[in-house]
Design a protein around this motif. Structure first.
Motif, mmCIF file in Angstrom:
data_model
loop_
_atom_site.group_PDB
_atom_site.id
_atom_site.type_symbol
_atom_site.label_atom_id
_atom_site.label_comp_id
_atom_site.label_asym_id
_atom_site.label_seq_id
_atom_site.Cartn_x
_atom_site.Cartn_y
_atom_site.Cartn_z
ATOM 1 N N GLU A 94 0.817 -1.212 0.000
ATOM 2 C CA GLU A 94 0.000 0.000 0.000
ATOM 3 C C GLU A 94 0.852 1.264 0.000
ATOM 4 O O GLU A 94 0.579 2.197 -0.751
ATOM 5 N N SER A 95 1.889 1.297 0.834
ATOM 6 C CA SER A 95 2.715 2.503 0.887
ATOM 7 C C SER A 95 3.478 2.685 -0.424
ATOM 8 O O SER A 95 3.641 3.811 -0.905
ATOM 9 N N ALA A 98 1.045 4.097 -2.919
ATOM 10 C CA ALA A 98 0.745 5.490 -2.582
ATOM 11 C C ALA A 98 1.901 6.417 -2.949
ATOM 12 O O ALA A 98 1.688 7.608 -3.185
ATOM 13 N N ASN A 99 3.123 5.885 -3.008
ATOM 14 C CA ASN A 99 4.308 6.697 -3.310
ATOM 15 C C ASN A 99 4.782 6.606 -4.759
ATOM 16 O O ASN A 99 5.795 7.207 -5.106
ATOM 17 N N GLU A 120 -2.621 6.694 -9.206
ATOM 18 C CA GLU A 120 -3.251 7.319 -8.044
ATOM 19 C C GLU A 120 -3.882 6.234 -7.178
ATOM 20 O O GLU A 120 -4.763 5.499 -7.622
ATOM 21 N N PHE A 121 -3.397 6.149 -5.946
ATOM 22 C CA PHE A 121 -3.957 5.210 -4.974
ATOM 23 C C PHE A 121 -5.362 5.701 -4.645
ATOM 24 O O PHE A 121 -5.536 6.796 -4.116
ATOM 25 N N ARG A 123 -8.239 3.628 -3.163
ATOM 26 C CA ARG A 123 -8.876 3.104 -1.940
ATOM 27 C C ARG A 123 -8.450 1.650 -1.728
ATOM 28 O O ARG A 123 -7.954 0.998 -2.630
ATOM 29 N N VAL A 131 -6.288 1.274 -7.882
ATOM 30 C CA VAL A 131 -5.313 2.253 -8.339
ATOM 31 C C VAL A 131 -5.761 2.782 -9.696
ATOM 32 O O VAL A 131 -6.068 1.997 -10.598
ATOM 33 N N ALA A 183 -4.334 -0.168 5.107
ATOM 34 C CA ALA A 183 -3.939 0.816 4.096
ATOM 35 C C ALA A 183 -3.667 2.154 4.754
ATOM 36 O O ALA A 183 -4.203 2.448 5.825
#
Length: 187
Positions: A94-95, A98-99, A120-121, A123, A131, A183
């Motif tokens: 998840e991280s 998100a990065n 783009e993350f 949910r 994504v 998440a």
């Protein structure tokens, strides 16, 4: 695309089919004798010529080849000189997702001619991570599917990746069999 994509393709072909197959790929793509430099920008025509040539030499259909190359790309990149940047992206799925845009922005700062995609993350819920993918390049959705499956493998997740065109755009869903962490921002 940058030469690092082409050097990874060479590595995959040589590992799975041998040096002679790579020479055949170069010949099929009218790139006989071409050596790719990781940090150099190449026309997308070169990239797609390589993909077409690899499908001809391997007998693998283009979508399947792109999925396999996407998965391969993750391991190749993690072990390459870009591995440090790869590790900075996060130590869990998840991280890292998100990065991804931050990592691509960093790469873009050192390779200003690059045309990076956006991830783009959106949910995470019930073991599914969504994504949003955007790119100005067409035809690479199976590659993205392979990349995301490769990331799942890299972070020890099992499951599958699906794609849907939604009101949000091209959304890839990572369906994880078991979730070991929450998440970012989840309650």
């Amino acid at each position: 695309m940058y030469g690092m994509v082409h050097t990874a393709a060479r590595s995959m072909v040589v590992e799975t089919m041998g040096d002679a197959a790579w020479r055949n790929v170069l010949s099929q793509a009218d790139l006989d004798g071409e050596y790719f430099i990781s940090g150099q920008n190449y026309s997308d025509k070169v990239t797609f010529a390589l993909i077409d040539a690899i499908t001809k030499v391997s007998g693998i259909e283009t979508p399947d080849l792109l999925r396999s190359f996407g998965q391969y790309w993750i391991g190749y990149t993690a072990k390459s000189s870009y591995g440090t940047m790869f590790r900075v992206g996060g130590d869990e799925l998840e991280s890292f997702l998100a990065n991804l845009n931050r990592m691509h922005a960093s790469i873009h700062s050192t390779m200003p001619a690059s045309r990076m995609p956006s991830f783009e993350f959106l949910r995470t819920e019930n073991g599914r991570i969504d994504v949003l993918y955007t790119s100005d390049r067409d035809g690479l959705l199976p590659f993205v599917e392979g990349l995301l499956k490769g990331l799942m493998d890299h972070f020890g997740e099992t499951g599958r990746v699906t794609h849907a065109v939604t009101d949000e755009g091209d959304v890839f869903s990572l369906h994880c069999d078991a979730r070991n962490s929450a998440a970012p921002g989840a309650a």
